[in-house]
Write a protein that holds these residues in place. Structure first.
Motif, PDB file in Angstrom:
ATOM      1  N   GLY A  83     -33.106 -13.537 -15.705  1.00  0.00           N
ATOM      2  CA  GLY A  83     -33.221 -13.689 -17.325  1.00  0.00           C
ATOM      3  C   GLY A  83     -32.065 -13.718 -17.846  1.00  0.00           C
ATOM      4  N   GLY A  84     -32.090 -14.266 -19.014  1.00  0.00           N
ATOM      5  CA  GLY A  84     -30.723 -14.534 -19.741  1.00  0.00           C
ATOM      6  C   GLY A  84     -30.296 -13.085 -20.417  1.00  0.00           C
ATOM      7  N   LYS A  85     -31.187 -12.204 -20.443  1.00  0.00           N
ATOM      8  CA  LYS A  85     -30.833 -10.876 -20.847  1.00  0.00           C
ATOM      9  C   LYS A  85     -30.114 -10.108 -19.737  1.00  0.00           C
ATOM     10  CE  LYS A  85     -33.657  -8.158 -23.704  1.00  0.00           C
ATOM     11  NZ  LYS A  85     -35.036  -7.208 -23.537  1.00  0.00           N
ATOM     12  N   THR A 186     -21.299 -17.611 -25.277  1.00  0.00           N
ATOM     13  CA  THR A 186     -22.128 -18.178 -25.897  1.00  0.00           C
ATOM     14  C   THR A 186     -23.565 -18.007 -25.345  1.00  0.00           C
ATOM     15  OG1 THR A 186     -22.718 -20.559 -26.826  1.00  0.00           O
ATOM     16  CG2 THR A 186     -21.376 -20.395 -24.911  1.00  0.00           C
ATOM     17  N   ASP A 187     -24.491 -17.660 -26.114  1.00  0.00           N
ATOM     18  CA  ASP A 187     -26.087 -17.456 -25.655  1.00  0.00           C
ATOM     19  C   ASP A 187     -26.794 -18.680 -25.970  1.00  0.00           C
ATOM     20  OD1 ASP A 187     -28.458 -16.707 -25.241  1.00  0.00           O
ATOM     21  OD2 ASP A 187     -28.610 -14.750 -26.396  1.00  0.00           O
ATOM     22  N   GLU A 188     -27.146 -19.412 -24.889  1.00  0.00           N
ATOM     23  CA  GLU A 188     -27.657 -20.765 -25.112  1.00  0.00           C
ATOM     24  C   GLU A 188     -29.258 -20.736 -24.982  1.00  0.00           C
ATOM     25  OE1 GLU A 188     -25.624 -23.824 -22.989  1.00  0.00           O
ATOM     26  OE2 GLU A 188     -23.972 -23.638 -24.176  1.00  0.00           O
ATOM     27  N   CYS A 189     -29.623 -19.474 -25.299  1.00  0.00           N
ATOM     28  CA  CYS A 189     -31.092 -19.330 -24.886  1.00  0.00           C
ATOM     29  C   CYS A 189     -32.007 -20.266 -25.627  1.00  0.00           C
ATOM     30  CB  CYS A 189     -31.505 -18.002 -25.349  1.00  0.00           C
ATOM     31  SG  CYS A 189     -33.245 -17.448 -25.181  1.00  0.00           S
ATOM     32  N   TYR A 190     -31.797 -20.726 -26.670  1.00  0.00           N
ATOM     33  CA  TYR A 190     -32.502 -21.503 -27.514  1.00  0.00           C
ATOM     34  C   TYR A 190     -31.681 -23.055 -27.734  1.00  0.00           C
ATOM     35  CZ  TYR A 190     -34.829 -17.318 -28.764  1.00  0.00           C
ATOM     36  OH  TYR A 190     -35.532 -16.094 -28.733  1.00  0.00           O
ATOM     37  N   SER A 191     -30.847 -23.436 -26.876  1.00  0.00           N
ATOM     38  CA  SER A 191     -30.124 -24.619 -27.187  1.00  0.00           C
ATOM     39  C   SER A 191     -31.103 -25.891 -26.966  1.00  0.00           C
ATOM     40  CB  SER A 191     -29.028 -24.600 -26.135  1.00  0.00           C
ATOM     41  OG  SER A 191     -29.260 -24.699 -24.852  1.00  0.00           O
ATOM     42  N   GLY A 216     -27.386 -18.447 -20.247  1.00  0.00           N
ATOM     43  CA  GLY A 216     -28.516 -19.383 -20.233  1.00  0.00           C
ATOM     44  C   GLY A 216     -29.565 -18.949 -19.946  1.00  0.00           C
ATOM     45  N   SER A 217     -30.826 -19.491 -20.095  1.00  0.00           N
ATOM     46  CA  SER A 217     -31.995 -19.071 -19.826  1.00  0.00           C
ATOM     47  C   SER A 217     -33.214 -20.179 -19.729  1.00  0.00           C
ATOM     48  CB  SER A 217     -32.532 -18.158 -20.887  1.00  0.00           C
ATOM     49  OG  SER A 217     -33.920 -17.750 -20.643  1.00  0.00           O
ATOM     50  N   LEU A 218     -34.215 -19.978 -18.794  1.00  0.00           N
ATOM     51  CA  LEU A 218     -35.190 -21.034 -18.808  1.00  0.00           C
ATOM     52  C   LEU A 218     -36.432 -20.419 -19.516  1.00  0.00           C
ATOM     53  CD1 LEU A 218     -33.462 -21.828 -16.158  1.00  0.00           C
ATOM     54  CD2 LEU A 218     -35.491 -22.772 -15.193  1.00  0.00           C
ATOM     55  N   SER A 219     -36.308 -19.168 -20.124  1.00  0.00           N
ATOM     56  CA  SER A 219     -37.519 -18.603 -20.565  1.00  0.00           C
ATOM     57  C   SER A 219     -37.986 -19.323 -21.697  1.00  0.00           C
ATOM     58  CB  SER A 219     -37.112 -17.119 -21.307  1.00  0.00           C
ATOM     59  OG  SER A 219     -36.868 -16.234 -20.108  1.00  0.00           O
ATOM     60  N   LYS A 220     -37.275 -19.825 -22.481  1.00  0.00           N
ATOM     61  CA  LYS A 220     -38.112 -20.320 -23.866  1.00  0.00           C
ATOM     62  C   LYS A 220     -38.072 -21.907 -23.673  1.00  0.00           C
ATOM     63  CE  LYS A 220     -36.706 -16.310 -25.466  1.00  0.00           C
ATOM     64  NZ  LYS A 220     -37.124 -15.167 -26.420  1.00  0.00           N
ATOM     65  N   ALA A 221     -37.181 -22.586 -23.026  1.00  0.00           N
ATOM     66  CA  ALA A 221     -37.273 -23.935 -22.900  1.00  0.00           C
ATOM     67  C   ALA A 221     -38.113 -24.436 -22.084  1.00  0.00           C
ATOM     68  CB  ALA A 221     -35.763 -24.573 -22.425  1.00  0.00           C
ATOM     69  N   TRP A 227     -41.219 -15.418 -15.697  1.00  0.00           N
ATOM     70  CA  TRP A 227     -40.694 -15.500 -14.089  1.00  0.00           C
ATOM     71  C   TRP A 227     -39.196 -14.879 -13.920  1.00  0.00           C
ATOM     72  CZ3 TRP A 227     -43.106 -19.256 -10.708  1.00  0.00           C
ATOM     73  CH2 TRP A 227     -44.250 -19.843 -11.517  1.00  0.00           C
ATOM     74  N   ARG A 228     -38.632 -14.667 -15.007  1.00  0.00           N
ATOM     75  CA  ARG A 228     -37.142 -14.025 -15.066  1.00  0.00           C
ATOM     76  C   ARG A 228     -36.371 -14.873 -14.527  1.00  0.00           C
ATOM     77  NH1 ARG A 228     -37.326 -12.884 -18.749  1.00  0.00           N
ATOM     78  NH2 ARG A 228     -35.599 -11.314 -18.855  1.00  0.00           N
ATOM     79  N   ILE A 229     -35.836 -15.886 -14.827  1.00  0.00           N
ATOM     80  CA  ILE A 229     -34.687 -16.836 -14.489  1.00  0.00           C
ATOM     81  C   ILE A 229     -33.757 -16.983 -15.549  1.00  0.00           C
ATOM     82  CG2 ILE A 229     -33.877 -18.821 -13.408  1.00  0.00           C
ATOM     83  CD1 ILE A 229     -35.115 -17.019 -11.251  1.00  0.00           C
TER      84      ILE A 229
END
Ligand SMILES: Cc1ncc(COP(=O)(O)O)c(C=O)c1O
Length: 377
Positions: A83-85, A186-191, A216-221, A227-229
């Motif tokens: 996960g991004g966290k 740069t936290d691109e979680c919502y990019s 980065g994160s696949l959580s939101k996109a 899944w925690r990636i």
């Protein structure tokens, strides 16, 4: 998380709760991604992988980042985490020495300060101006740098405000941090969740890659929160340090989720676009309903899936004294969960997510409207 727990407790006692608290898509994970995970299990892809993630996934992350933002990362600059966290946590562990300062714009995601503190660093809060839409600018950052600053941690689109930093301003921030010899994380979680303009990564600024680190994160996109990636894109030495740290903590990210992530990144991107279109419809509905409630000021978010309305006029009527009390009463009396602004560093706001069904938005906003109308004053 606490709001979600309180809401769940009330639900457990049989109360009908509309939950505007959690920051996660209400959509299911896309079918092609689920099928890739099933295939991974059937093919016995169930063993340890390299600590920093499979080569296949690291290449897929670099390819997707290149296609979306025009960057040219290679696998040695990429490390996959749970996960991004987790990616941010690992990064701060390897970047910070005791006493190092990290500049964090406020309002901002509450996790940042806790991670920095846990890693021995000192969070330095850069309070953005509400009149400017909580815009994060190079001059705001510059005013909060000292000799001890080690990194600046930026989130655009921003949770909770929905502010988006434009390419020019992001370029200025990047030049500032490079000149000072400090990291720009740069936290691109919502990019990918932008409602206007094209997605942008500051890592695409020429020369940026030696001082910019992407989390980065696949959580939101891809609606994959469980899944925690997540991942970091960073100079090879930093990426290697993160992988080394990870090898003695979580070993590697889940093997099945890694296969699913490859499909998410390399397969059809249609579901990502469809979700964005639906969020846009919900955003417009939410903003319009909130603006119609006397005492609420609600700017239109440019990205992510939250609104961050100002409720100061309501608080000044003499009922609930602060957003935390407002949120508590709203949950108890009207069965609506929101997150008080104190969690993000401000005292006049609440955060409402519109990553819930249209039906819940309608029900929840009706209840909020009635609750506010019933407050004294
Ligand atoms: C701003 C921001 N960054 C990162 C994350 C991390 O998400 P995850 O750990 O699920 O990838 C979140 C989740 O809410 C977030 O809001």
């Amino acid at each position: 998380m606490r709001v979600a727990a309180d809401a769940a407790k009330l639900r457990g006692r049989g109360r009908d709760i509309v939950d505007f608290g959690p920051g996660e898509p209400d959509f299911p994970t896309p079918d092609n991604v689920k099928r890739a995970a099933v295939r991974a299990i059937e093919n016995n892809f169930t063993r340890y992988t390299p600590a920093g993630g499979t080569m296949e996934l690291r290449e897929a992350i670099c390819e997707r980042h290149a296609a979306d933002f025009g960057t040219s990362y290679t696998s040695s600059e990429c490390v996959v985490s749970a996960g991004g966290k987790h990616a941010l946590f690992n990064l701060m562990q390897v970047l910070l020495d005791p006493g190092d300062e990290v500049t964090i714009p406020v309002p901002g995601w509450s996790t940042y300060q806790d991670i920095v503190s846990y890693c021995g660093g000192t969070p330095v809060f850069a309070g953005a101006n509400e009149e400017s839409g909580f815009a994060i600018t190079a001059s705001l950052i510059e005013n909060h740098l000292t000799d001890r600053t080690r990194a600046v941690l930026i989130n655009s689109p921003c949770n909770p405000t929905g502010d988006v930093i434009g390419p020019e301003e992001f370029g200025r921030i990047c030049r500032l941090t490079a000149k000072r010899g400090i990291w720009l994380v740069t936290d691109e979680c919502y990019s990918h969740l932008l409602y206007d303009g094209l997605p942008f990564s500051v890592a695409s600024v020429p020369g940026a890659r030696s001082t910019v680190i992407v989390a980065g994160s696949l959580s939101k996109a891809y609606a994959m929160t469980g899944w925690r990636i997540g991942y970091a894109l960073a100079p090879p030495l930093v990426a290697a340090a993160v992988a080394k740290l990870q090898s003695q903590s979580t070993s590697n990210p889940n093997s099945i989720a890694q296969k699913a992530a490859v499909e998410a990144l390399r397969g059809s991107q249609d579901s990502r676009a469809e979700m964005r279109t639906e969020y846009l419809r919900r955003r417009d509905f939410t903003v319009q309903r909130l603006r119609a409630i006397a005492g609420i000021r609600c700017p239109e978010p440019k990205g992510a899936f939250y609104v961050y309305p100002n409720i100061r006029q309501i608080l000044d009527r003499g009922g609930p004294m602060d957003p935390a009390e407002f949120a508590g009463q709203l949950l108890d009396q009207a069965g609506v969960a929101v997150v008080p602004g104190e969690a993000f560093g401000t005292t006049d706001h609440v955060r409402i997510t519109f990553a819930v069904s249209m039906r819940d938005l309608e029900r929840g906003l009706d209840r909020l409207d009635k609750f506010v109308a019933g407050l004294k004053g």
